[in-house]
Design an enzyme around this catalytic site. Structure first.
Site, PDB file in Angstrom:
ATOM      1  N   LYS A   1       4.407   3.368  -1.605  1.00 43.35           N
ATOM      2  CA  LYS A   1       5.278   3.486  -2.770  1.00 43.35           C
ATOM      3  C   LYS A   1       6.672   3.778  -2.249  1.00 43.35           C
ATOM      4  O   LYS A   1       6.872   4.718  -1.487  1.00 43.35           O
ATOM      5  CB  LYS A   1       4.807   4.608  -3.684  1.00 43.35           C
ATOM      6  CG  LYS A   1       5.554   4.696  -4.979  1.00 43.35           C
ATOM      7  CD  LYS A   1       4.913   5.742  -5.887  1.00 43.35           C
ATOM      8  CE  LYS A   1       5.596   5.793  -7.225  1.00 43.35           C
ATOM      9  NZ  LYS A   1       4.971   6.791  -8.102  1.00 43.35           N
ATOM     10  N   GLU A   2       7.616   2.919  -2.627  1.00 41.41           N
ATOM     11  CA  GLU A   2       8.999   3.117  -2.202  1.00 41.41           C
ATOM     12  C   GLU A   2       9.913   2.939  -3.401  1.00 41.41           C
ATOM     13  O   GLU A   2       9.515   2.398  -4.425  1.00 41.41           O
ATOM     14  CB  GLU A   2       9.385   2.153  -1.071  1.00 41.41           C
ATOM     15  CG  GLU A   2       9.406   0.713  -1.459  1.00 41.41           C
ATOM     16  CD  GLU A   2       9.776  -0.200  -0.289  1.00 41.41           C
ATOM     17  OE1 GLU A   2       9.805  -1.412  -0.526  1.00 41.41           O
ATOM     18  OE2 GLU A   2      10.028   0.262   0.825  1.00 41.41           O
TER      19      GLU A   2
ATOM     20  N   LYS B   1      20.886  -3.263   0.742  1.00 43.74           N
ATOM     21  CA  LYS B   1      19.697  -2.846  -0.002  1.00 43.74           C
ATOM     22  C   LYS B   1      19.004  -1.791   0.846  1.00 43.74           C
ATOM     23  O   LYS B   1      18.789  -1.993   2.040  1.00 43.74           O
ATOM     24  CB  LYS B   1      18.800  -4.080  -0.183  1.00 43.74           C
ATOM     25  CG  LYS B   1      17.497  -3.879  -0.880  1.00 43.74           C
ATOM     26  CD  LYS B   1      16.802  -5.242  -0.959  1.00 43.74           C
ATOM     27  CE  LYS B   1      15.536  -5.191  -1.744  1.00 43.74           C
ATOM     28  NZ  LYS B   1      14.932  -6.530  -1.908  1.00 43.74           N
TER      29      LYS B   1
ATOM     30  N   TYR C   1       0.821  -1.213   0.000  1.00 42.96           N
ATOM     31  CA  TYR C   1       0.000   0.000   0.000  1.00 42.96           C
ATOM     32  C   TYR C   1       0.850   1.255   0.000  1.00 42.96           C
ATOM     33  O   TYR C   1       0.347   2.353   0.053  1.00 42.96           O
ATOM     34  CB  TYR C   1      -0.934  -0.005   1.207  1.00 42.96           C
ATOM     35  CG  TYR C   1      -0.214   0.214   2.508  1.00 42.96           C
ATOM     36  CD1 TYR C   1       0.398  -0.850   3.150  1.00 42.96           C
ATOM     37  CD2 TYR C   1      -0.127   1.471   3.076  1.00 42.96           C
ATOM     38  CE1 TYR C   1       1.079  -0.656   4.327  1.00 42.96           C
ATOM     39  CE2 TYR C   1       0.553   1.663   4.262  1.00 42.96           C
ATOM     40  CZ  TYR C   1       1.148   0.596   4.884  1.00 42.96           C
ATOM     41  OH  TYR C   1       1.825   0.789   6.051  1.00 42.96           O
TER      42      TYR C   1
END
Length: 153
Positions: A63-64, A76, A61
């Site tokens: 946004k990355e 990472k 849900y």
């Protein structure tokens, strides 16, 4: 009114070589494993853009975008662009995962998961109670066990 910055870190030992664990954590393999092994715990991961390398937008849900994908250092890092903890009121939210050789035990490693956050106004300090590294601990535990159980097969 001051800025609140901090981080939460957890280290999880895995009885497998760092190079093997990194193959499951790098790119989009982790998304596949999360969907396969624990969709009920962290939700379904859907990749809408990218191949899991740096610059790929992220999961669920929120946004990355993956800002760092370093195969040599096995690091990472992703920043939330919208939704997730930003929706709750945080001004910055980053997840960093490192897969580190365990120098004292051969063929063992450590998954270090870190959440970095920022609130630009200390009047938002009440939001700190919403932070939890538990989803990252759960992922490390489940994926680590999966790797240990399937590594030599």
């Amino acid at each position: 009114m001051g800025v609140i910055r901090g981080e939460i870190c957890h280290e999880f030992p895995v009885e497998a070589p760092a190079s093997v664990v990194w193959e499951s954590y790098r790119g989009l393999e982790l998304s596949r494993l999360v969907n396969e092994l624990m969709p009920h715990l962290v939700g379904t991961v859907e990749v809408v853009e990218g191949d899991g390398s740096a610059g790929t937008p992220g999961i669920g849900y929120l946004k990355e975008v993956f800002r760092i994908m370093d195969d040599e250092k096995r690091v990472k890092e992703s920043d939330t662009l919208e939704g997730g903890f930003l929706h709750l009121g945080f001004d910055h939210y980053t997840i960093r995962v490192e897969v580190i050789d365990n120098n004292t035990l051969p063929n063992h490693c450590i998954i270090r998961s870190t959440i970095k956050y920022e609130l630009e106004n200390d009047s938002k300090a009440h939001l700190l109670s919403q932070l939890s590294i538990q989803p990252l601990i759960t992922i490390a535990h489940v994926v680590g066990d999966y790797i240990v159980n399937n590594h030599n097969k």
